[in-house]
Scaffold this motif. Structure first.
Motif, PDB file in Angstrom:
ATOM      1  N   PRO A  95     -10.892   6.812   1.098  1.00 59.59           N
ATOM      2  CA  PRO A  95     -11.777   7.000  -0.211  1.00 59.59           C
ATOM      3  C   PRO A  95     -11.699   5.545  -0.691  1.00 59.59           C
ATOM      4  CG  PRO A  95      -9.971   8.686  -0.074  1.00 59.59           C
ATOM      5  CD  PRO A  95      -9.590   7.998   1.049  1.00 59.59           C
ATOM      6  N   THR A  96     -12.864   5.269  -1.360  1.00 60.77           N
ATOM      7  CA  THR A  96     -12.887   3.935  -2.273  1.00 60.77           C
ATOM      8  C   THR A  96     -12.020   3.970  -3.196  1.00 60.77           C
ATOM      9  OG1 THR A  96     -14.729   4.891  -3.488  1.00 60.77           O
ATOM     10  CG2 THR A  96     -15.083   3.690  -1.362  1.00 60.77           C
ATOM     11  N   ALA A  97     -11.687   3.014  -3.981  1.00 58.56           N
ATOM     12  CA  ALA A  97     -10.869   3.032  -5.156  1.00 58.56           C
ATOM     13  C   ALA A  97     -11.552   3.436  -6.383  1.00 58.56           C
ATOM     14  CB  ALA A  97     -10.642   1.373  -5.466  1.00 58.56           C
ATOM     15  N   ALA A  98     -12.878   3.752  -6.510  1.00 56.65           N
ATOM     16  CA  ALA A  98     -13.747   4.542  -7.288  1.00 56.65           C
ATOM     17  C   ALA A  98     -13.532   5.930  -7.251  1.00 56.65           C
ATOM     18  CB  ALA A  98     -15.081   3.979  -7.436  1.00 56.65           C
ATOM     19  N   GLU A  99     -13.694   6.377  -5.754  1.00 60.05           N
ATOM     20  CA  GLU A  99     -13.385   7.807  -5.753  1.00 60.05           C
ATOM     21  C   GLU A  99     -11.833   8.253  -6.084  1.00 60.05           C
ATOM     22  OE1 GLU A  99     -16.425   8.633  -1.898  1.00 60.05           O
ATOM     23  OE2 GLU A  99     -14.589   7.726  -1.615  1.00 60.05           O
ATOM     24  N   LEU A 100     -10.942   7.591  -5.801  1.00 60.30           N
ATOM     25  CA  LEU A 100      -9.526   7.517  -6.035  1.00 60.30           C
ATOM     26  C   LEU A 100      -9.481   7.782  -7.558  1.00 60.30           C
ATOM     27  CD1 LEU A 100      -7.608   5.697  -3.456  1.00 60.30           C
ATOM     28  CD2 LEU A 100      -8.083   7.918  -3.374  1.00 60.30           C
ATOM     29  N   ASN A 135      -8.142  10.636 -10.452  1.00 59.70           N
ATOM     30  CA  ASN A 135      -6.593  10.028 -10.855  1.00 59.70           C
ATOM     31  C   ASN A 135      -5.664  10.238  -9.704  1.00 59.70           C
ATOM     32  OD1 ASN A 135      -7.361   9.445 -13.569  1.00 59.70           O
ATOM     33  ND2 ASN A 135      -7.267  11.705 -13.913  1.00 59.70           N
ATOM     34  N   ILE A 136      -6.008   9.619  -8.559  1.00 55.98           N
ATOM     35  CA  ILE A 136      -5.024   9.699  -7.310  1.00 55.98           C
ATOM     36  C   ILE A 136      -4.442   8.576  -7.079  1.00 55.98           C
ATOM     37  CG2 ILE A 136      -4.906   9.978  -4.906  1.00 55.98           C
ATOM     38  CD1 ILE A 136      -7.507  11.588  -4.807  1.00 55.98           C
ATOM     39  N   SER A 137      -2.967   8.487  -7.413  1.00 56.55           N
ATOM     40  CA  SER A 137      -1.994   7.427  -7.554  1.00 56.55           C
ATOM     41  C   SER A 137      -2.163   6.767  -6.114  1.00 56.55           C
ATOM     42  CB  SER A 137      -0.769   7.641  -8.032  1.00 56.55           C
ATOM     43  OG  SER A 137      -0.125   8.364  -7.142  1.00 56.55           O
ATOM     44  N   PRO A 138      -1.737   5.403  -5.854  1.00 52.81           N
ATOM     45  CA  PRO A 138      -1.653   4.963  -4.411  1.00 52.81           C
ATOM     46  C   PRO A 138      -0.441   5.709  -3.615  1.00 52.81           C
ATOM     47  CG  PRO A 138      -1.539   3.422  -6.001  1.00 52.81           C
ATOM     48  CD  PRO A 138      -1.560   4.347  -6.645  1.00 52.81           C
ATOM     49  N   ALA A 139       0.630   6.255  -4.364  1.00 53.11           N
ATOM     50  CA  ALA A 139       1.630   6.909  -3.592  1.00 53.11           C
ATOM     51  C   ALA A 139       1.098   8.124  -2.969  1.00 53.11           C
ATOM     52  CB  ALA A 139       2.933   7.321  -4.510  1.00 53.11           C
ATOM     53  N   MET A 140       0.154   8.960  -3.953  1.00 45.97           N
ATOM     54  CA  MET A 140      -0.252  10.283  -3.558  1.00 45.97           C
ATOM     55  C   MET A 140      -1.438   9.982  -2.440  1.00 45.97           C
ATOM     56  SD  MET A 140      -2.491  12.998  -5.673  1.00 45.97           S
ATOM     57  CE  MET A 140      -1.118  12.562  -7.229  1.00 45.97           C
ATOM     58  N   ALA A 141      -2.312   8.832  -2.508  1.00 50.08           N
ATOM     59  CA  ALA A 141      -3.170   8.414  -1.638  1.00 50.08           C
ATOM     60  C   ALA A 141      -2.351   8.251  -0.005  1.00 50.08           C
ATOM     61  CB  ALA A 141      -3.940   7.578  -1.702  1.00 50.08           C
ATOM     62  N   SER A 142      -1.300   7.753  -0.010  1.00 48.71           N
ATOM     63  CA  SER A 142      -0.824   7.309   1.299  1.00 48.71           C
ATOM     64  C   SER A 142      -0.187   8.603   2.022  1.00 48.71           C
ATOM     65  CB  SER A 142       0.644   6.367   0.981  1.00 48.71           C
ATOM     66  OG  SER A 142       1.589   7.066   0.136  1.00 48.71           O
ATOM     67  N   ALA A 143       0.104   9.512   1.306  1.00 42.84           N
ATOM     68  CA  ALA A 143       0.496  10.827   1.841  1.00 42.84           C
ATOM     69  C   ALA A 143      -0.567  11.924   2.120  1.00 42.84           C
ATOM     70  CB  ALA A 143       1.597  11.409   1.046  1.00 42.84           C
ATOM     71  N   ALA A 144      -1.839  11.315   1.651  1.00 41.06           N
ATOM     72  CA  ALA A 144      -2.915  12.516   1.850  1.00 41.06           C
ATOM     73  C   ALA A 144      -3.768  12.543   3.144  1.00 41.06           C
ATOM     74  CB  ALA A 144      -3.752  12.149   0.606  1.00 41.06           C
TER      75      ALA A 144
END
Length: 593
Positions: free
Chosen positions: A491-496, A500-509
């Motif tokens: 996802p793009t930064a705007a979508e994250l 409210n998806i944090s970088p740590a959450m995004a890395s594990a998704a």
């Protein structure tokens, strides 16, 4: 339409044995198949001793036994002959005008499919570039320039069935009959003369009847939940609702509007003479051995009657909380709630959010021989084995309240009320829950805590709500990513930020997105799942309800006890790769805070 009666003079049929040999040699040169596999296939053909059945085709054996990929072969054929590849025939849309240029029999015989026309150029999907004679003859008969595009024979055959239908003769006859002026008028006359009785054999053969049946059949094949037929000023629009999204399909001619509406009203057993008031009816049909119900609603509009048909498939009903999209923790909590001996459990959400299906799944889970279950519904959408289902009949005084009052004299253990609409129904339901019955019902509210204030607003005393209510489940439906074309997605930064998806959450998704394929009609989605908000009633919440506290404070208290909002549950399903960020954001827009 051009004369295709001489089409039989074309000498070669698509993918002749000679074409098979050419393709096999090409596959060997490009290492798409092993020489040993080809030799085994040739021996198998040589050893064929049955004089009754024809010997197997070399190419068919290599596809079945050696795993030859015909799509790769099509790519190499296109490159060798300098031809473009056809688009994905499973998702391409073809207009009726283009299909009408080539009869189904001709298309099926030569494995060709017209899929687009630009001026005097007809784009044609072909499976055998060697067979130039068929293409040349077609161009001569149509007086058009043919632009061939290479596709596999299987893809073309599937597209022919999809666009023309499996009945070879009916669509050609339908197109030719409907193209003649005046046929729409005669169809209207015949349907209106039939009244409400059985449709005559003459009507059954009318082109408009076949058109109506084809519209319904296509909707069922495409997994539509609704068919919308809407009269506009200059056209008669037909749309299917697939996975919650309306999709416009080929529109019938405007002059057939009255004919189509009259035919549907006859099928639904409602008056064709009455055009001033809304009417409701029901159509029962058999499709591939399945019994389907169509709930028909007619509504007078400025340009004629609008028809909406809701398709109900009992066999397609998925009963089970996991199948609906509940994660294991929410599933366990719901199973604990519905196993309680008394109380009320409410399911809330807008129309079409799957409330009834969730309630059916709950009833299916607790439907045991030692329990008596009675439901009152308006209408009974699906018939469930082992459950007494009572339809509401307001015209004879069988309302929710009167039905519920009588049901309690039948000594049920579990009661389901289709919807709590007024104070009388709410009071009887609450009294039933206080006298040892488990009650399930639905409400129309935006979130779970609002159900409490809704009950109080319609006149239920706060102390009755606090003592009887066990939980409220709010839900919405989001589209599921198609399993056949799902791909990892970043996802793009705007979508994250939107969730409210944090970088740590995004890395594990495990973010995913559908690329679009024939399985999902190019949308990237197939089917839907629920996102839920489960509001449990404990002692602290009971005290707040008794004090007639507003929904905002109830929500804050529930959040402090760990209640997940629908957006947060949607986030879990996004990170699990089941749906997309856009789906969750669009359906939970009021939940952003």
């Amino acid at each position: 339409m051009s004369d295709f009666s001489s089409a039989g003079s074309v000498s070669s049929v698509a993918l002749t044995p000679g074409a098979d040999e050419f393709i096999v040699q090409l596959a060997l040169e490009r290492t798409l198949v092993a020489p040993a596999a080809v030799e085994r296939a040739r021996r198998q053909i040589a050893e064929h001793a049955d004089l009754v059945t024809p010997a197997p085709r070399l190419l068919a054996l290599l596809v079945a036994d050696a795993g030859l990929d015909l799509r790769r072969v099509a790519e190499f054929l296109a490159a060798d002959f300098g031809l473009p590849l056809a688009p994905d025939l499973g998702v391409v849309r073809v207009s009726g005008e283009v299909l009408g240029l080539v009869p189904r029999e001709f298309a099926a015989r030569y494995k060709i499919l017209p899929f687009a026309q630009e001026g005097r150029v007809l784009k044609l999907a072909i499976s055998d570039p060697i067979d130039t004679e068929a293409v040349d003859n077609l161009g001569h008969m149509l007086k058009l320039t043919i632009e061939p595009h290479v596709a596999t024979a299987d893809d073309i055959a599937a597209a022919i069935d999809r666009f023309y239908g499996k009945d070879a003769g009916s669509l050609d006859q339908l197109l030719s009959n409907l193209s003649a002026p005046g046929n729409g008028d005669s169809a209207v006359a015949s349907t209106e003369a039939s009244g409400l009785g059985n449709v005559s054999d003459t009507d059954a053969d009318a082109p408009v009847v076949k058109l109506v049946h084809s519209i319904i059949l296509e909707a069922i094949q495409r997994r539509a939940s609704d068919i919308h037929m809407e009269p506009l000023e200059k056209r008669f629009r037909v749309r299917y609702r697939i996975d919650g999204v309306l999709l416009e399909v080929e529109n019938p001619p405007k002059r057939l509007q009255l004919s189509i509406v009259s035919r549907l009203k006859i099928m639904a057993n409602i008056s064709i003479a009455e055009k001033r008031i809304p009417q409701d009816g029901r159509i029962q049909i058999m499709v591939n051995g399945r019994q389907l119900d169509l709930r028909v609603s007619s509504l007078p509009t400025a340009h004629g009657e609008s028809i909406v048909m809701r398709i109900l498939d009992k066999e397609g009903l998925q009963l089970g909380l996991p199948q609906l999209g509940f994660f294991s923790d929410d599933q366990k909590e719901m199973e604990r709630l519905i196993a309680m001996p008394d109380g009320i459990v409410l399911v809330t959400g807008p129309t079409g959010s799957g409330k009834t299906t969730t309630l059916y799944s709950c009833l299916h889970h607790i439907n045991k021989p030692d329990r008596k279950i009675i439901t009152v519904e308006d209408p009974v959408e699906y018939q469930l084995n082992g459950i007494n289902q009572v339809p509401v009949r307001a015209d004879v005084g069988m309302t929710f309240a009167s039905a519920l009052r009588s049901m309690l004299r039948q000594a049920p253990n579990i009661v389901m009320i289709g919807e709590i609409r007024d104070l009388e129904t709410a009071e009887i339901a609450i009294n039933a829950s206080l006298t040892g019955h488990m009650v399930f019902s639905t409400l129309h509210t935006n979130d779970a805590p609002s159900a409490v204030t809704r009950l109080i607003d319609i006149g239920v005393k706060p102390f009755l709500v606090s003592t009887s209510l066990r939980a409220v489940l709010a839900q919405r439906l989001v589209r599921k990513i198609c399993p056949k074309c799902t791909q990892p997605y970043q996802p793009t930064a705007a979508e994250l930020r939107s969730l409210n998806i944090s970088p740590a959450m995004a890395s594990a998704a495990n973010f995913a997105k559908g690329t679009g394929c024939a399985n999902c009609n190019g949308t990237g989605f197939r089917g839907r799942l629920v996102i839920v908000e489960l509001f449990l009633i404990n002692e602290d919440v009971q005290r707040l309800i008794y004090e007639n506290t507003g929904s905002a404070r109830l929500r804050d208290k529930a959040r402090s006890f760990g209640m997940r909002t629908m957006r947060e549950d949607g986030l879990r399903k996004v990170t699990a790769g089941l749906t997309t960020i856009d789906e969750v954001v669009s359906i939970t827009v009021g939940d952003a805070s």
